[in-house]
Write a protein that holds these residues in place. Structure first.
Motif, short mmCIF file in Angstrom:
data_model
loop_
_atom_site.label_atom_id
_atom_site.label_comp_id
_atom_site.label_asym_id
_atom_site.label_seq_id
_atom_site.Cartn_x
_atom_site.Cartn_y
_atom_site.Cartn_z
N LEU A 64 0.83 -1.20 0.00
CA LEU A 64 0.00 0.00 0.00
C LEU A 64 0.87 1.25 0.00
CD1 LEU A 64 -2.83 1.15 0.03
CD2 LEU A 64 -2.83 0.97 2.52
N GLU B 36 -8.03 3.96 -8.19
CA GLU B 36 -8.54 5.15 -7.52
C GLU B 36 -7.55 6.31 -7.62
OE1 GLU B 36 -11.15 2.95 -3.97
OE2 GLU B 36 -9.16 3.79 -3.56
N LEU C 153 -5.44 -4.78 -4.10
CA LEU C 153 -5.00 -3.39 -4.14
C LEU C 153 -5.02 -2.79 -5.54
CD1 LEU C 153 -2.13 -3.28 -1.49
CD2 LEU C 153 -4.40 -2.25 -1.35
N ASP D 199 -11.32 -2.99 0.86
CA ASP D 199 -11.19 -1.72 1.57
C ASP D 199 -11.36 -2.00 3.06
OD1 ASP D 199 -11.24 0.80 2.61
OD2 ASP D 199 -12.94 1.52 1.42
N PHE E 137 -7.51 9.96 3.21
CA PHE E 137 -8.10 8.68 2.82
C PHE E 137 -8.56 7.90 4.05
CE2 PHE E 137 -7.60 4.16 1.50
CZ PHE E 137 -8.52 4.15 0.47
N GLN F 298 -7.60 -2.03 -6.95
CA GLN F 298 -8.64 -0.99 -6.82
C GLN F 298 -8.02 0.33 -6.38
OE1 GLN F 298 -12.01 -2.07 -4.34
NE2 GLN F 298 -12.48 0.06 -3.89
N ARG F 299 -7.07 0.27 -5.43
CA ARG F 299 -6.43 1.50 -4.96
C ARG F 299 -5.59 2.13 -6.06
NH1 ARG F 299 -6.91 5.97 -2.50
NH2 ARG F 299 -5.26 6.64 -1.12
N GLU G 117 0.77 4.26 -2.85
CA GLU G 117 0.48 5.65 -2.49
C GLU G 117 1.68 6.55 -2.72
OE1 GLU G 117 -1.18 5.38 1.46
OE2 GLU G 117 -3.16 4.86 0.68
#
Length: 365
Positions: A17, A48, A42, A249, A155, A44-45, A21
């Motif tokens: 993660l 996003e 992840l 999530d 977030f 999906q992240r 990020e």
């Protein structure tokens, strides 16, 4: 610069993660970044954050020759400057991909609790604790830099989490007891000992305190965790231990916590939700984050090594008891943890570090 970020996997976990990020943070500073890996929760992240994703081939044994070959081809096609691997398998994939190239730099980040000695000393490293940085520099890795795991407070703002009520309803969290939440991978190394201890201890405390344990995650030790949870629920009552499985999530789980258990990046993210934290380690280590213990964790990281696994259950009971019986203490320590994250681990700190330090060091090799 053009940068490939290569997490070690895309299952839910702190290192990967952070990789995603920080890739977005570097992109926002004007660099071209893409994420390379095998698809997982992840992904999906990644979407996003608007990052480009390139699917890696099946990897098999690691380091992976197919992954290294695909990395080399991708780097040549996209005129990549830097391959940034997170944890030792992607770092070694990058080393293999860059073999023979004069224009491609490999950088590694290790957010695990130690740096494997077989990572070449020629690879510039980023580590997550001051103790690791000083240890590696003393061992001859002079290009070792510190970046403490960042936490995105926007977030992870509990007031903005969607689905918190649905999460509580789905898993029978009716508000009658205290929720002790742990989010992390069910791994045999580092994690399993503490997870089994938590199941044992919270189960024994459940009748007197109304506490329940909520475990969020998946992994190779899932079978052992499920068997221990089933045994606890038979002995202490259904719902004493709740296994949610992996969540794309996990924020609703963090938001549901009255007390959090965790290590590493997961522990830091739990602090963003204003709940008290008991840090999990190995060999029976458990310690609550307080103003008195904060300096230890800022030096060693959100982890520790105890005096023996046999003492772990007693240690966890001693840490949980004042939290379970004292709402003012929970509120006070939750507020302290939230302020610590905001002051020390916020994305602003991470972006400033990336802008003024890491980018220049990557560019210079």
């Amino acid at each position: 610069m053009r940068i490939i970020v290569h997490p070690h996997e895309l299952g839910i976990g702190g290192s990967q993660l952070n990789a995603i990020e920080l890739a977005a943070a570097v992109r926002d500073r004007g660099h071209e970044t893409l994420v390379f890996g095998r698809s997982g929760p992840l992904r999906q992240r990644i979407d996003e954050l608007g990052l480009e994703f390139v699917e890696a081939p099946p990897q098999g044994r690691r380091p992976s020759i197919p992954a290294a070959r695909a990395l080399a081809e991708l780097a040549e096609r996209r005129h990549i400057d830097v391959i940034h691997g997170y944890e030792w398998p992607p770092i070694l994939d990058g080393v293999l991909a860059a073999a023979g190239s004069r224009s491609l730099t490999v950088v590694g980040t290790v957010m695990s609790m130690s740096v494997p000695p077989f990572i070449p000393h020629s690879v510039p490293l980023v580590v997550g604790t001051a103790e690791m940085r000083e240890y590696e520099r003393a061992a001859g890795r002079h290009r070792t830099h510190l970046l403490e795991p960042p936490v995105d407070l926007e977030f992870n703002d509990p007031s903005l989490v969607d689905g918190a009520a649905a999460f509580r309803e789905r898993f029978g969290l009716d508000g009658t007891g205290l929720n002790i939440v742990s989010v992390g991978r069910f791994a045999h190394e580092l994690k399993l000992e503490g997870i089994l201890t938590a199941i044992e201890v919270v189960g024994a405390l459940a009748d007197a305190t109304g506490a329940r344990l909520i475990l969020v995650g998946d992994g190779p030790a899932r079978g052992e965790v499920e068997r221990a949870a089933d045994a606890a629920n038979r002995r202490y009552g259904a719902g004493t231990v709740v296994l949610t499985g992996p969540l794309d999530d996990p924020r609703p789980a963090y938001a549901a916590a009255d007390i959090s258990l965790g290590m590493g990046g997961s522990a830091l993210r739990a602090l963003a939700y204003g709940t008290p934290l008991v840090v999990q380690g190995e060999n029976g280590f458990w310690r609550t984050l307080t103003p008195a213990s904060a300096d230890q964790f800022l030096w060693t990281g959100w982890y520790g090594i105890g005096e023996g696994s046999a003492a772990g259950a007693a240690r966890l009971r001693n840490e949980l008891a004042p939290l379970l019986s004292g709402a003012p203490r929970r509120a006070r320590l939750g507020d302290f943890g939230r302020r610590l994250v905001a002051d020390r681990f916020s994305p602003l700190f991470a972006k400033l570090f990336v802008s003024h330090s890491t980018a220049s060091r990557l560019e210079s090799g």
